[in-house]
Design an enzyme around this catalytic site. Structure first.
Site, short mmCIF file in Angstrom:
data_model
loop_
_atom_site.label_atom_id
_atom_site.label_comp_id
_atom_site.label_asym_id
_atom_site.label_seq_id
_atom_site.Cartn_x
_atom_site.Cartn_y
_atom_site.Cartn_z
N ILE A 164 0.89 -1.16 0.00
CA ILE A 164 0.00 0.00 0.00
C ILE A 164 0.93 1.21 0.00
CG2 ILE A 164 -1.76 1.31 1.24
CD1 ILE A 164 -2.75 -1.36 2.41
N PRO A 165 1.12 1.84 -1.15
CA PRO A 165 2.19 2.82 -1.31
C PRO A 165 1.88 4.20 -0.73
CG PRO A 165 1.01 2.58 -3.36
CD PRO A 165 0.41 1.58 -2.41
N CYS A 166 1.79 4.29 0.58
CA CYS A 166 1.52 5.59 1.21
C CYS A 166 2.70 6.54 1.04
CB CYS A 166 1.15 5.41 2.68
SG CYS A 166 2.38 4.57 3.67
N HIS A 167 3.87 6.00 0.65
CA HIS A 167 5.02 6.87 0.39
C HIS A 167 4.78 7.77 -0.83
CE1 HIS A 167 5.82 3.24 -2.03
NE2 HIS A 167 6.41 4.07 -2.88
#
Length: 182
Positions: free
Chosen positions: A145-148
Site C-alpha cells: 500500500i504505497p503511502c510513500h
C-alpha cells in the site's frame, strides 16, 4: 482485503513472520493463514519483531527464516525497480475509511505521487485530508500500500511511518533517480 473489526488480535491466532536485510534497513513480512497482515521497514530486526508482537499481543507469533521467500522476492523487486506492484493475498484490518484510503493508495501508479488533498477529494471527502494522513500513518503494509506516494499540498515530504528518509528513497527509486543494489 479483509476487514476485521474487533481489534488487532482478531486478525489471527497465529502469525508467521520473516525479517530480511534490505537496502532500506530491514524488512519484516508477516502472514496469517489468509494472507499478508504486515509489511514493515525498520532499522533493526528486534525493533520490527517487537512492534509486531506489540500490535498482535494475543496472537501466537512465530519467526521462520526463509518461510516467506516467494513473497519477499516481489518486495525486493520493488526496491530494485524491477517490479511496479505486488499482487499477493492480504489479510489486513482497518476502519471502513482506512480501507477506502488504502484502496485509493493502491491505485496510484508507480512513480506518480498524489497529495493528501487529492486522495480526500477522490474519496468525496474534500475536508478529510488530515484523516487521509492518519490512515496513511496506520498503513500496515509498506510497499504494497504505497503511502510513500502521498505528499503535502505543496509537493513536500511529510511524515512516513517508516522514516522520512525511506520515503525519499522510495520515491527516488520509483522515479528512476536512485538505484539500490540488492
Amino acid at each position: 482485503m479483509t476487514s476485521k473489526t474487533s481489534g488487532p488480535d482478531a486478525i489471527a491466532s497465529q502469525i508467521i513472520y520473516s525479517v530480511i536485510e534490505c537496502p532500506l534497513g530491514y524488512l519484516l513480512l508477516a502472514t496469517t493463514d489468509k494472507g499478508i497482515c504486515t509489511v514493515s521497514l525498520g532499522d533493526t530486526e528486534i525493533a520490527l519483531s517487537t512492534a509486531l508482537r506489540n500490535k498482535f499481543k494475543h496472537a501466537v507469533i512465530i519467526e521462520k527464516h526463509n518461510h516467506h521467500a516467494d513473497w519477499l522476492a516481489p518486495m525486493l523487486n520493488l526496491l530494485e525497480g524491477k517490479q511496479t506492484e505486488v499482487n499477493l493475498p492480504l489479510d489486513i484490518q482497518g476502519s471502513a475509511f482506512q480501507q477506502r484510503v488504502w484502496q485509493a493508495l493502491r491505485t496510484i501508479p508507480y512513480g506518480v505521487t498524489r497529495t493528501y488533498q487529492d486522495i480526500a477529494r477522490e474519496l468525496d471527502r474534500p475536508q478529510a485530508k488530515r484523516a487521509v494522513g492518519s490512515a496513511c500513518g496506520a498503513n500496515p503494509l509498506a510497499l504494497i500500500i504505497p503511502c510513500h506516494r502521498v505528499l503535502k499540498s505543496d509537493g513536500g515530504l511529510s511524515g512516513y511511518r517508516w522514516g522520512i528518509e525511506r520515503k525519499r528513497q522510495l520515491l527516488a527509486i520509483e522515479q528512476g533517480q536512485l538505484s539500490l543494489n540488492i
